[in-house]
Scaffold this active site. Structure first.
Site: not given
Length: 328
Positions: A45, A155
């Site tokens: 991320s 993610d």
């Protein structure tokens, strides 16, 4: 892009955490001042974004300058589909600052995403760099997922917010992990404690406050993620794990940039000193093949009972596998 041939291969791992990830810049400042040099990088991320920039040759100071001049609202492109934002502007931001492929980076890089159909961890180390980083940073509900190689990726923090294992797959045998995963414990604030209706509205618009529903949803996610990160770190321990709790700062706290960077510097200085400095982290392993234990930190984390750790290792090893890495 060749892997370093030295006996000691130092790996840098940067966790996800949204705006909290700015603390990685503070950590890198301290590590650079201590003379740290890394051979491989892994990130999830926000850690994938900063990790990719670092692997492309940017220094901590260059990352700091980039963050200070960037208007983060520039990456907002509203969507009415599976995320509040399409992610096209984020991809454009990355494309302007990163090479097109992993192979063009100065350091080997592993970027972690989550296959939202199979639930598997996907580690990307080659091919389209921008799409990989964009996928790794596709926070659920905020950005639309990305299609790569027939997979629908979101993610990486969903399944592995601190990808220590990915650095090991790149060959690292000394791993330094900067962990900004939201803390498991926090203070719950009621509406009555947040001031008047107008004060609450202004704080919400400025991203300084979450409405009660969002607060509960995010806290539930934070607790689950914190537990999973600790279990993963038990199975794949780092030689130095720099934890930066920052309970007052959230993933959307972009306006607290300077404070968050400072928190990273402070935590890194304490952790590095407790480990005996950079040379202590790089110290040769003993005859038994294990790293010599560093001095105990001033405030050691609560010990985990052997039986619980054993259960955690066994359960998670069966669930995600010890050596089976997934790639897009």
């Amino acid at each position: 892009m060749e892997r370093a041939g030295r006996h000691i291969c130092a790996g840098l791992v940067l966790s996800g955490g949204g705006a909290r990830g700015f603390a990685h810049i503070g950590v890198l400042r301290v590590l650079e001042r201590a003379g740290a040099k890394f051979d491989v990088v892994a990130g999830t991320s926000m850690g994938a974004i900063l990790g990719a920039l670092y692997a492309s040759g940017a220094s901590a100071e260059e990352l700091y300058q980039l963050a200070t001049v960037t208007d983060w609202t520039d990456i907002v492109d509203l969507s009415l589909k599976t995320g509040l934002m399409k992610g096209d502007r984020l991809a454009g931001f990355l494309a302007e600052r990163l090479p097109a492929t992993f192979e063009e980076l100065k350091l080997p890089l592993a970027v972690v995403a989550t296959d939202i159909e199979s639930g598997e961890e996907v580690v990307m180390t080659e091919g389209d760099l921008v799409s990989a980083v964009r996928a790794s940073a596709s926070f659920p509900g905020a950005f639309e997922p990305v299609q790569i190689g027939g997979r629908t990726l979101a993610d990486g923090g969903i399944i592995n917010n601190l990808p220590i294992n990915a650095a090991g797959w790149l060959g690292a045998n000394r791993v330094i992990a900067s962990d900004v995963t939201p803390p498991r414990q926090s203070v719950y604030t009621t509406i009555e404690q947040e001031g008047s209706w107008w004060e609450r509205m202004v704080a919400t618009v400025k991203l300084e406050r979450r409405n009660p529903m969002a607060q509960m949803l995010f806290r539930a996610s934070d607790i689950q993620q914190s537990i999973l990160v600790d279990i993963n770190a038990t199975i794949h321990p780092a030689d130095l794990r720099i934890r930066i709790p920052m309970p007052k700062h959230r993933i959307e706290s972009f306006t607290s940039f300077e404070e968050i960077v400072w928190e990273g510097e402070r935590a890194a200085e304490l952790a590095l000193a407790a480990a005996g400095g950079w040379q202590g982290v790089r110290a040769e392993r003993d005859l038994g093949g294990e790293a010599a234990p560093p001095p105990a930190p001033a405030a050691a984390p609560e010990a985990v009972e052997p039986s619980a750790a054993c259960i955690a290792k066994t359960t998670l090893a069966r669930a995600i596998g010890r050596g089976g890495k997934k790639r897009a």
